[in-house]
Design a protein around this motif. Structure first.
Motif, PDB file in Angstrom:
ATOM      1  N   LYS A  61      -6.534  -3.130  14.477  1.00 29.90           N
ATOM      2  CA  LYS A  61      -5.219  -3.194  13.835  1.00 29.90           C
ATOM      3  C   LYS A  61      -5.358  -3.295  12.316  1.00 29.90           C
ATOM      4  O   LYS A  61      -4.594  -2.663  11.569  1.00 29.90           O
ATOM      5  N   GLU A  62      -6.320  -4.067  11.849  1.00 27.79           N
ATOM      6  CA  GLU A  62      -6.570  -4.162  10.418  1.00 27.79           C
ATOM      7  C   GLU A  62      -7.056  -2.824   9.857  1.00 27.79           C
ATOM      8  O   GLU A  62      -6.672  -2.417   8.761  1.00 27.79           O
ATOM      9  N   SER A  99      -3.496   3.036   6.446  1.00 32.82           N
ATOM     10  CA  SER A  99      -2.102   3.358   6.138  1.00 32.82           C
ATOM     11  C   SER A  99      -1.752   2.972   4.707  1.00 32.82           C
ATOM     12  O   SER A  99      -1.051   3.715   4.004  1.00 32.82           O
ATOM     13  N   ALA A 100      -2.243   1.820   4.262  1.00 36.38           N
ATOM     14  CA  ALA A 100      -1.970   1.381   2.891  1.00 36.38           C
ATOM     15  C   ALA A 100      -2.624   2.308   1.885  1.00 36.38           C
ATOM     16  O   ALA A 100      -2.027   2.639   0.845  1.00 36.38           O
ATOM     17  N   ASP A 158      -6.313   0.155  10.916  1.00 37.15           N
ATOM     18  CA  ASP A 158      -5.174   1.057  10.803  1.00 37.15           C
ATOM     19  C   ASP A 158      -4.255   0.644   9.650  1.00 37.15           C
ATOM     20  O   ASP A 158      -3.681   1.496   8.963  1.00 37.15           O
ATOM     21  N   ARG A 159      -4.128  -0.668   9.448  1.00 38.17           N
ATOM     22  CA  ARG A 159      -3.324  -1.150   8.322  1.00 38.17           C
ATOM     23  C   ARG A 159      -3.936  -0.739   6.987  1.00 38.17           C
ATOM     24  O   ARG A 159      -3.236  -0.278   6.073  1.00 38.17           O
TER      25      ARG A 159
END
Length: 358
Positions: free
Chosen positions: A280-281, A287-288, A283-284
């Motif tokens: 999840k991190e 995305s950022a 992908d975060r």
């Protein structure tokens, strides 16, 4: 005193020793190591207890056959025990394999850029590296198939690829394998397998079953968080696994490493909750970066890749000044491991302030 020195192999003059990821100097009391693709989390309490207990017996040699670990791996992956071989991390197993397969007449084929230890291991074995450039940051399997010659003895497919994080699909990989001669070994380097969420990517531990010339490398260093203990393994057909056992340096997998690996397999459900947190991190972070104007390939590993070209060194220096270590490949790009949310936020702030975008 004589000015003459011992003689060493000429190949040692042609490449530098392996350089591990940098440990950053602290800035404002904080430092974030995002250079080695390690898990940011320490061992689970249950695994830590096993490590402590195993430490009481280090006056004795470890089980050279790693029988308990081999049995646990065979059960975990539902394969016969004689399909399993272990070593000092997946890179140690790969070294054993290259020594078993290659000689001065052999070629070893792999994509480039990929895992930076490949050329060194191949050179030390006296074989010839055949590097096929990446296409769109991933393996160009068609070009790799065209590069196979009668001298090709070993093909390495790093999936996900290190350092780009990109993958090849089941359809792509099986079509490629169908073109490989039966006497040429293909090794699927799946060090980051546990981070994959793309269902089109094959599981090598299943794919190898009906292909005697395919084997799979895995490690406990990444998702299992045992990088400091150095234990990896191979799954392949009996002749391949037996070659690993024959070339293994005696007692190379310590008793502590073996015990910790067995305990980690027993604690997989809890461990994989941590893996999901890292995914999840990841992908975060990607995305950022995309939102900030960076071009970042889709990654299925625990790192992201920034193709920075001539700006790579400057970017690494900017990160260093912020107390962050990344893994630069001069003139090409930087690989950045996914760490804790705090570390990732520090990296994103540094990347946001950097004047160049890929």
């Amino acid at each position: 005193m004589s000015d003459r020195f011992p003689r060493f192999r000429a190949v040692l003059d042609s490449f530098p020793a392996y350089r591990p990821g940098r440990v950053p100097a602290a800035v404002a009391g904080r430092a974030h190591k995002l250079s080695s693709n390690e898990s940011p989390y320490g061992p689970l309490p249950s695994v830590a207890e096993v490590i402590a207990e195993a430490g009481r017996g280090v006056n004795r040699y470890p089980d050279n056959g790693a029988e308990a670990l081999t049995a646990a791996l065979a059960e975990r992956f539902d394969v016969p025990a004689d399909h399993v071989g272990v070593g000092c991390g997946s890179v140690g197993v790969l070294k054993q394999l290259v020594e078993a397969v290659a000689d001065h007449t052999a070629e070893v084929l792999y994509a480039w850029r990929s895992f930076e230890a490949y050329p060194t291991l191949i050179d030390l074995a006296g074989a010839t590296s055949v590097q096929v450039p990446l296409r769109d940051e991933t393996h160009d399997l068609a070009a790799m198939a065209d590069a196979i010659t009668p001298r090709t003895r070993l093909i390495l497919v790093c999936n996900p690829n290190n350092p780009t994080g990109t993958v090849v699909s089941r359809q792509q990989l099986t079509a490629f394998l169908d073109q490989v001669p039966a006497d040429c070994l293909v090794v699927l380097d799946e060090a980051y397998r546990e981070y994959i969420r793309d269902e089109s990517v094959p599981n090598g531990a299943e794919l190898y079953l009906d292909r005697p010339n395919v084997a799979v490398l895995r490690t406990f260093s990444k998702a299992y968080g045992l990088a400091g203990l150095r234990v990896g393994f191979l799954i392949g057909h009996p002749p391949v696994a037996e070659a690993i056992r024959k070339t293994m340096l005696p007692f190379t997998v310590s008793s502590i490493a073996q015990a910790a690996a067995v305990a980690s397999l027993a604690a997989e459900a809890e461990l994989f909750e941590r893996v999901e947190t890292i995914v999840k991190e990841r992908d975060r972070v990607r995305s950022a970066l995309l939102a900030d104007g960076w071009s970042v390939p889709v990654t299925e590993a625990n790192f992201v890749w920034l193709r920075l070209g001539p700006h790579t060194t400057a970017f690494a220096e900017a990160c260093e000044q912020a107390g962050i270590a990344v893994r630069p490949f001069a003139g090409e790009g930087a690989r950045v491991s996914v760490g804790t949310p705090e570390a990732n936020d520090a990296f994103l702030a540094t990347a946001r302030a950097f004047p160049y975008r890929t």
